[in-house]
Design a protein around this motif. Structure first.
Motif, PDB file in Angstrom:
ATOM      1  N   GLY A   1      -5.834  11.445  13.527  1.00 36.23           N
ATOM      2  CA  GLY A   1      -7.422  11.804  13.486  1.00 36.23           C
ATOM      3  C   GLY A   1      -8.063  11.916  11.955  1.00 36.23           C
ATOM      4  N   PRO A   2      -9.252  12.274  11.923  1.00 32.45           N
ATOM      5  CA  PRO A   2      -9.868  12.309  10.552  1.00 32.45           C
ATOM      6  C   PRO A   2      -9.151  13.423   9.539  1.00 32.45           C
ATOM      7  CG  PRO A   2     -11.390  13.369  12.464  1.00 32.45           C
ATOM      8  CD  PRO A   2     -10.239  12.667  12.893  1.00 32.45           C
ATOM      9  N   ARG A   3      -8.702  14.374  10.021  1.00 32.15           N
ATOM     10  CA  ARG A   3      -7.786  15.114   9.267  1.00 32.15           C
ATOM     11  C   ARG A   3      -6.316  14.930   9.011  1.00 32.15           C
ATOM     12  NH1 ARG A   3      -6.895  20.096  10.305  1.00 32.15           N
ATOM     13  NH2 ARG A   3      -6.718  20.736   8.174  1.00 32.15           N
ATOM     14  N   GLY A   4      -6.126  13.811   9.627  1.00 34.45           N
ATOM     15  CA  GLY A   4      -4.410  13.272   9.599  1.00 34.45           C
ATOM     16  C   GLY A   4      -3.870  12.749   8.504  1.00 34.45           C
ATOM     17  N   CYS A   5      -2.780  12.627   8.352  1.00 36.11           N
ATOM     18  CA  CYS A   5      -2.070  12.311   7.063  1.00 36.11           C
ATOM     19  C   CYS A   5      -2.422  11.075   6.702  1.00 36.11           C
ATOM     20  CB  CYS A   5      -0.549  12.141   7.284  1.00 36.11           C
ATOM     21  SG  CYS A   5      -0.019  11.170   8.772  1.00 36.11           S
ATOM     22  N   ALA A   6      -2.891   9.684   7.499  1.00 37.67           N
ATOM     23  CA  ALA A   6      -3.136   8.747   6.989  1.00 37.67           C
ATOM     24  C   ALA A   6      -4.769   8.772   6.518  1.00 37.67           C
ATOM     25  CB  ALA A   6      -3.237   7.440   7.971  1.00 37.67           C
ATOM     26  N   ALA A   7      -5.791   9.297   7.062  1.00 38.04           N
ATOM     27  CA  ALA A   7      -6.889   9.373   6.719  1.00 38.04           C
ATOM     28  C   ALA A   7      -7.062  10.459   5.559  1.00 38.04           C
ATOM     29  CB  ALA A   7      -7.852   9.853   7.819  1.00 38.04           C
ATOM     30  N   ILE A   8      -6.314  11.330   5.413  1.00 33.51           N
ATOM     31  CA  ILE A   8      -6.678  12.316   4.106  1.00 33.51           C
ATOM     32  C   ILE A   8      -5.946  11.667   3.087  1.00 33.51           C
ATOM     33  CG2 ILE A   8      -6.616  14.393   3.444  1.00 33.51           C
ATOM     34  CD1 ILE A   8      -8.850  13.914   5.449  1.00 33.51           C
ATOM     35  N   PHE A   9      -4.539  11.727   3.075  1.00 32.21           N
ATOM     36  CA  PHE A   9      -3.717  11.245   2.069  1.00 32.21           C
ATOM     37  C   PHE A   9      -3.219  10.131   1.719  1.00 32.21           C
ATOM     38  CE2 PHE A   9      -2.909  15.797   4.152  1.00 32.21           C
ATOM     39  CZ  PHE A   9      -3.316  16.460   3.201  1.00 32.21           C
ATOM     40  N   ALA A  10      -3.190   9.087   2.638  1.00 34.59           N
ATOM     41  CA  ALA A  10      -2.659   7.796   2.360  1.00 34.59           C
ATOM     42  C   ALA A  10      -3.487   7.168   1.170  1.00 34.59           C
ATOM     43  CB  ALA A  10      -2.832   7.034   3.505  1.00 34.59           C
ATOM     44  N   PRO A  11      -4.911   7.359   1.119  1.00 32.31           N
ATOM     45  CA  PRO A  11      -5.736   6.668  -0.069  1.00 32.31           C
ATOM     46  C   PRO A  11      -5.242   7.239  -1.519  1.00 32.31           C
ATOM     47  CG  PRO A  11      -7.142   7.478   1.732  1.00 32.31           C
ATOM     48  CD  PRO A  11      -5.937   8.217   1.956  1.00 32.31           C
ATOM     49  N   GLN A  12      -4.620   8.604  -1.555  1.00 27.07           N
ATOM     50  CA  GLN A  12      -3.793   8.982  -2.629  1.00 27.07           C
ATOM     51  C   GLN A  12      -2.618   8.160  -3.061  1.00 27.07           C
ATOM     52  OE1 GLN A  12      -3.441  13.080  -2.305  1.00 27.07           O
ATOM     53  NE2 GLN A  12      -5.417  13.474  -1.462  1.00 27.07           N
ATOM     54  N   LYS A  13      -2.121   7.488  -2.116  1.00 23.98           N
ATOM     55  CA  LYS A  13      -0.749   7.021  -2.105  1.00 23.98           C
ATOM     56  C   LYS A  13      -1.094   5.451  -2.298  1.00 23.98           C
ATOM     57  CE  LYS A  13       1.029  10.547   0.612  1.00 23.98           C
ATOM     58  NZ  LYS A  13       1.853  10.951   1.858  1.00 23.98           N
ATOM     59  N   GLY A  14      -2.305   5.017  -2.470  1.00 25.88           N
ATOM     60  CA  GLY A  14      -2.528   3.553  -2.741  1.00 25.88           C
ATOM     61  C   GLY A  14      -3.042   2.799  -1.625  1.00 25.88           C
ATOM     62  N   ALA A  15      -3.440   3.426  -0.547  1.00 28.69           N
ATOM     63  CA  ALA A  15      -4.159   2.778   0.869  1.00 28.69           C
ATOM     64  C   ALA A  15      -5.559   2.406   0.681  1.00 28.69           C
ATOM     65  CB  ALA A  15      -3.781   3.499   1.812  1.00 28.69           C
ATOM     66  N   ASP A  16      -5.896   1.271   0.956  1.00 33.83           N
ATOM     67  CA  ASP A  16      -7.423   1.111   1.014  1.00 33.83           C
ATOM     68  C   ASP A  16      -7.927   1.386   2.579  1.00 33.83           C
ATOM     69  OD1 ASP A  16      -6.409  -1.219   2.524  1.00 33.83           O
ATOM     70  OD2 ASP A  16      -6.843  -2.581   1.106  1.00 33.83           O
ATOM     71  N   ALA A  17      -8.894   1.107   2.888  1.00 34.25           N
ATOM     72  CA  ALA A  17      -9.377   1.538   4.259  1.00 34.25           C
ATOM     73  C   ALA A  17      -8.778   0.636   5.462  1.00 34.25           C
ATOM     74  CB  ALA A  17     -10.968   1.159   4.449  1.00 34.25           C
ATOM     75  N   GLU A  18      -8.607  -0.716   5.195  1.00 32.29           N
ATOM     76  CA  GLU A  18      -7.766  -1.197   6.326  1.00 32.29           C
ATOM     77  C   GLU A  18      -6.270  -0.818   6.483  1.00 32.29           C
ATOM     78  OE1 GLU A  18      -9.370  -2.719   3.700  1.00 32.29           O
ATOM     79  OE2 GLU A  18     -11.122  -3.404   4.803  1.00 32.29           O
ATOM     80  N   CYS A  19      -5.587  -0.331   5.190  1.00 33.91           N
ATOM     81  CA  CYS A  19      -4.413   0.039   5.287  1.00 33.91           C
ATOM     82  C   CYS A  19      -4.299   1.441   6.257  1.00 33.91           C
ATOM     83  CB  CYS A  19      -3.609   0.241   3.903  1.00 33.91           C
ATOM     84  SG  CYS A  19      -2.142   1.049   3.777  1.00 33.91           S
ATOM     85  N   VAL A  20      -5.141   2.402   5.774  1.00 30.12           N
ATOM     86  CA  VAL A  20      -5.285   3.467   6.476  1.00 30.12           C
ATOM     87  C   VAL A  20      -5.608   3.527   8.036  1.00 30.12           C
ATOM     88  CG1 VAL A  20      -6.937   5.480   6.904  1.00 30.12           C
ATOM     89  CG2 VAL A  20      -6.414   4.798   4.563  1.00 30.12           C
ATOM     90  N   ALA A  21      -6.396   2.234   8.409  1.00 32.14           N
ATOM     91  CA  ALA A  21      -6.360   2.142   9.870  1.00 32.14           C
ATOM     92  C   ALA A  21      -5.067   1.571  10.347  1.00 32.14           C
ATOM     93  CB  ALA A  21      -7.530   1.022  10.032  1.00 32.14           C
ATOM     94  N   ARG A  22      -4.355   0.891   9.738  1.00 27.31           N
ATOM     95  CA  ARG A  22      -2.951   0.301  10.123  1.00 27.31           C
ATOM     96  C   ARG A  22      -2.003   1.498  10.175  1.00 27.31           C
ATOM     97  NH1 ARG A  22      -4.249  -3.971   6.518  1.00 27.31           N
ATOM     98  NH2 ARG A  22      -2.800  -3.247   4.883  1.00 27.31           N
ATOM     99  N   LEU A  23      -2.119   2.204   9.179  1.00 31.01           N
ATOM    100  CA  LEU A  23      -1.183   3.336   9.114  1.00 31.01           C
ATOM    101  C   LEU A  23      -1.335   4.393  10.441  1.00 31.01           C
ATOM    102  CD1 LEU A  23      -1.073   4.289   5.412  1.00 31.01           C
ATOM    103  CD2 LEU A  23       0.854   3.389   6.827  1.00 31.01           C
ATOM    104  N   GLU A  24      -2.619   4.578  10.454  1.00 30.65           N
ATOM    105  CA  GLU A  24      -3.251   5.419  11.866  1.00 30.65           C
ATOM    106  C   GLU A  24      -2.701   5.157  12.911  1.00 30.65           C
ATOM    107  OE1 GLU A  24      -5.341   8.746  13.484  1.00 30.65           O
ATOM    108  OE2 GLU A  24      -4.628   8.518  11.693  1.00 30.65           O
ATOM    109  N   ALA A  25      -2.833   3.657  13.194  1.00 27.89           N
ATOM    110  CA  ALA A  25      -2.285   2.991  14.429  1.00 27.89           C
ATOM    111  C   ALA A  25      -1.033   3.182  14.620  1.00 27.89           C
ATOM    112  CB  ALA A  25      -2.646   1.666  14.541  1.00 27.89           C
TER     113      ALA A  25
END
Length: 412
Positions: free
Chosen positions: A224-248
């Protein structure tokens, strides 16, 4: 504010800062604050306790707490507490070069591990690739600790480069993940969506019998919007598309885990810590999630310590709304029992919801913090501020002590 009836010479402080990431360790911050206090009040009595909240510095903080109780950390295999060094896989996985990692044995049965020692973001170098990083080496650390006799394992979950829901660590311990065709899969953020089945039968009984506690400094869920992909993955190099893949992938894996282990972690508070590491270990190894700051405060005997001092000085690089989820200053304030708690911060985080520093700090004051002071002395570039952190922290501590001393003198 200070306890009634004490003199300046008898002022007692507990100095309990977190680290300033990229600038000072918790121990270095402790030393800087102590120097500032003693410049203002040379006869002050000061208890110094470097702190952590489950992230970086947890091992050193636990060692320091137990050294205060038992003496200095030993190097002999018969001494406790002691550091243990070993080579394990880094965040690039078991096919890449290993990394040298250290954990602590507090006694014959208790180990403290930082997952960042094997899967930390700094270990990735310039290649921040959250989709392909793994916690495999963390599982190797757990295995090494068990081989050294540990039956109780505390794992600091912070500073990770990963978003594999801890599946890499579980794989290193003997679990097998397979895709729909039956082929074995090494779980990473990129391959979670491929996992069709999970077999835990290969994990040795000595590991499944161990008590594992994940020390988290956040309460975010996995999804979700407070989940590990949405909140923290951008700090680890993820762009928006990567965040969506990680969430899925994370959503898919939580369904596989629920089916295979009978445990739903999708909405579990704190399960999103360290790229879902906390939640993954809850489901697969029966781990417990606990605020890291609570474990540290118990280790140092905080309740009696707080009752015996006139003020507690804590610190961290940035204090903001996330601090309410389990960071050091708020954890201390919530248990201080009326003893004043002063925070020296590199900055105060401001969000769109809290558009000014005053509104950002109010929930922190409501949590029990007495006052927050930013340590910057002047407007300056970030790299200059980082380089001057120790001096700024020392000056801020001196100014705070002088203010308390003046206030005390006026009360007499």
């Amino acid at each position: 504010m200070p306890n009634e009836g004490f003199t300046l010479e008898a002022m007692k402080f507990a100095v309990m800062p977190d680290s300033f990431k990229g600038a000072l360790s918790a121990g270095e911050a402790t030393a800087a604050i102590t120097r500032g206090l003693l410049r203002a009040i040379p006869d002050a009595q000061i208890s110094t306790i470097p702190m952590a909240d489950g992230g970086e510095g947890t091992v050193e903080a636990m060692l320091a707490a137990h050294q205060n109780e038992h003496g200095s950390a030993g190097e002999s295999t018969n001494d406790f507490p002691r550091r243990v060094s070993c080579e394990v896989s880094g965040p690039h996985g078991p096919t890449a070069a290993p990394v040298a990692a250290t954990y602590a044995l507090l006694d014959e049965r208790t180990a403290v591990i930082e997952m960042a020692a094997a899967a930390g973001l700094p270990l990735m170098g310039e290649d921040r690739d959250v989709e392909n990083s793994t916690t495999y080496g963390v599982g190797e650390l757990i295995r090494d600790a068990v081989d050294n006799g540990a039956t109780r394992i505390l794992i600091g979950a912070g500073g990770s480069a990963t978003n594999d829901l801890g599946c890499g660590a579980v794989a290193a311990l003997g679990a097998v993940f397979r895709d729909a065709s039956g082929e074995e899969v090494l779980p990473t953020g990129a391959t979670l969506a491929d996992v069709h089945s999970l077999d835990l039968s290969g994990i040795p009984d000595v590991i499944t019998a161990a008590s594992i506690t994940v020390l988290a400094d956040i309460d975010n869920p996995i999804l979700g919007p407070r989940g590990c992909a949405a909140i923290f993955a951008p700090q680890k190099g993820a762009d928006a598309e990567c965040v969506a893949r990680l969430e899925a992938g994370a959503e898919h894996l939580t369904e596989v885990v629920a089916r295979s282990c009978g445990t739903s972690i999708a909405d579990l508070p704190g399960a999103g810590a360290a790229g879902g590491f906390a939640g993954g270990l809850v489901a697969t190894l029966g781990a417990e999630i606990r605020p890291g700051i609570d474990a540290l405060l118990e280790a140092v005997g905080f309740d009696s310590l707080a009752a015996g001092v006139d003020a507690i000085i804590t610190a961290e690089g940035q204090i903001d709304g996330q601090s309410l989820s389990g960071k050091v200053p708020v954890g201390i304030a919530r248990r201080a029992g009326g003893t004043p708690v002063f925070v020296l911060a590199g900055s105060v985080g401001v969000t769109e919801k809290n558009s000014g520093a005053a509104s950002a700090m109010q929930p922190l004051y409501d949590a029990g913090i007495t006052a927050i002071f930013t340590i910057g002395q002047r407007p300056e570039p970030l790299h200059t501020a980082i380089a001057g952190t120790a001096g700024n922290l020392e000056t801020a501590a001196e100014n705070l002590a002088r203010t308390l001393a003046a206030h005390t003198s006026n009360e007499r």
